[in-house]
Design a protein around this motif. Sequence first.
Motif, PDB file in Angstrom:
ATOM      1  N   VAL A 120       0.875  -1.165   0.000  1.00 44.22           N
ATOM      2  CA  VAL A 120       0.000   0.000   0.000  1.00 44.22           C
ATOM      3  C   VAL A 120       0.911   1.214   0.000  1.00 44.22           C
ATOM      4  CG1 VAL A 120      -1.787   1.284   1.216  1.00 44.22           C
ATOM      5  CG2 VAL A 120      -1.807  -1.215   1.289  1.00 44.22           C
ATOM      6  N   ARG A 121       0.769   2.075  -1.009  1.00 50.99           N
ATOM      7  CA  ARG A 121       1.675   3.233  -1.110  1.00 50.99           C
ATOM      8  C   ARG A 121       0.905   4.445  -1.601  1.00 50.99           C
ATOM      9  NH1 ARG A 121       2.704   0.459  -5.990  1.00 50.99           N
ATOM     10  NH2 ARG A 121       2.539   1.815  -7.824  1.00 50.99           N
ATOM     11  N   ALA A 122       1.500   5.600  -1.383  1.00 50.46           N
ATOM     12  CA  ALA A 122       0.911   6.838  -1.881  1.00 50.46           C
ATOM     13  C   ALA A 122       1.091   6.920  -3.382  1.00 50.46           C
ATOM     14  CB  ALA A 122       1.559   8.034  -1.198  1.00 50.46           C
ATOM     15  N   GLY A 123       0.048   7.356  -4.079  1.00 54.63           N
ATOM     16  CA  GLY A 123       0.150   7.533  -5.522  1.00 54.63           C
ATOM     17  C   GLY A 123       0.883   8.819  -5.877  1.00 54.63           C
ATOM     18  N   ASP A 124       1.106   9.027  -7.140  1.00 49.27           N
ATOM     19  CA  ASP A 124       1.795  10.228  -7.610  1.00 49.27           C
ATOM     20  C   ASP A 124       0.819  11.394  -7.616  1.00 49.27           C
ATOM     21  OD1 ASP A 124       4.132   8.776  -8.015  1.00 49.27           O
ATOM     22  OD2 ASP A 124       3.537   8.201 -10.051  1.00 49.27           O
ATOM     23  N   GLY A 125       0.693  12.040  -6.454  1.00 48.54           N
ATOM     24  CA  GLY A 125      -0.194  13.187  -6.338  1.00 48.54           C
ATOM     25  C   GLY A 125      -1.664  12.831  -6.358  1.00 48.54           C
ATOM     26  N   GLY A 126      -1.977  11.570  -6.298  1.00 54.98           N
ATOM     27  CA  GLY A 126      -3.366  11.147  -6.365  1.00 54.98           C
ATOM     28  C   GLY A 126      -3.721  10.220  -5.229  1.00 54.98           C
ATOM     29  N   PRO A 127      -4.616   9.252  -5.473  1.00 52.12           N
ATOM     30  CA  PRO A 127      -5.066   8.351  -4.406  1.00 52.12           C
ATOM     31  C   PRO A 127      -3.994   7.352  -4.022  1.00 52.12           C
ATOM     32  CG  PRO A 127      -5.987   7.681  -6.515  1.00 52.12           C
ATOM     33  CD  PRO A 127      -5.270   8.977  -6.757  1.00 52.12           C
ATOM     34  N   LEU A 128      -4.295   6.594  -2.964  1.00 48.71           N
ATOM     35  CA  LEU A 128      -3.429   5.495  -2.567  1.00 48.71           C
ATOM     36  C   LEU A 128      -3.436   4.419  -3.642  1.00 48.71           C
ATOM     37  CD1 LEU A 128      -4.709   5.221   1.097  1.00 48.71           C
ATOM     38  CD2 LEU A 128      -2.416   5.965   0.455  1.00 48.71           C
ATOM     39  N   VAL A 129      -2.371   3.635  -3.660  1.00 48.78           N
ATOM     40  CA  VAL A 129      -2.272   2.513  -4.580  1.00 48.78           C
ATOM     41  C   VAL A 129      -2.142   1.235  -3.762  1.00 48.78           C
ATOM     42  CG1 VAL A 129      -0.910   1.410  -6.400  1.00 48.78           C
ATOM     43  CG2 VAL A 129      -1.246   3.891  -6.411  1.00 48.78           C
TER      44      VAL A 129
END
Length: 380
Positions: A120-129
């Motif tokens: 679980v990681r932060a997206g590129d300026g968007g939602p979580l991935v």
Amino acid sequence: MVGGGIGGLAAARGLQLAGWSVRVLERAADLESLGAGLSLFPNAVRALGALGVELPAGRLPGPGGIRARNGRWLSRSDPAAYPERYGAPLVAVHRASLQRVLLEALVPGTVMTGARVAEVRAGDGGPLVVRHDTEELGADLVVLADGAASGTRGLVTGGRPRPVHAGYTAWRGVMEAGPGTAVADGATESWGRGERFGIVPLADGRIYWFATANAPEGGRSPDGEHAELLRRFSGWHAPVPDVLRATDPGAVLRHDVYELLPHPRSYVRGRVVLLGDAAHVMSPNLGQGACQALEDAATLGAVLLPAGADVDAGLAAYDRARRPRARRIARRSAQIGRIAQLDGRFSSAARDHVIRWTPDLLTRRQLDDVLQWDVPARLG
């Protein structure tokens, strides 16, 4: 949603009611109906009501209480007063029954089995991935509900806390009630020296039982758990030996008892939130493990309604509402376990004496703190 157990399914239902689009990722290949019985106390029944989930109809437990291993009553209780006092009854069901009604309440296709979450990681300026075995999914919120042995808890808590062995193990099973085994309508728990045996009539007519004994972590009985239980409890009062003999030896479950220490400082980090046993593993002495997971689920849905509202404020409200209460109940359950598992001749005798002479009013007040619960006010 990471985890398709009782907490995960209930949370998915709560979020769908709040307008969220939900995907439940469950690592098991299928949702097997494992487990045995669950006591759903009034707080859990109220939580299910808030989720719009009705349990199958059936009989409710009658008067019961705590007994000594010879059958002498130490204390008595009558859940018939629960609806008036707490706004809902005590209902004892098989885990499979609760799992079934929760699944039926979800939008078809909500649960994906065989999906082991790897990242679980932060997206590129968007939602979580969220990455699992076969794909990556974007998410505005990730709920970690993957149980006591959670592999994702550290995303919120870091390296600690962790489950700690409580010093005893637990066996569970379900037997079909037949004419040869006379079992009272009420739930009873019998206490010995470092051992306990509980009998709970289920709403569908079957009998759920559980046993505990002080034992090292990871222990197993060389000739089978059923044989071990007969050795330990065959000399106890009726109907304990009869219940064990009437149970399929292959259906006996054994699990060590754990507590989460220290309690997490927060259930939330960013848009990632802990729920159920992933947040607050607790010993089973108050029968509140599943009940607290259902409270979590109803609370999360309430504070995140409507979908798209101030999610961060909602998650902060969830943490404020849930963490102090779950921590308090987990601590009390651990204290009861330490007392109930006393194995000294004099200490266990003193314990039984205190239980017999504890005023009913004091017992009710302690119970009130656990069972008097309401879904928090919705935000927005």
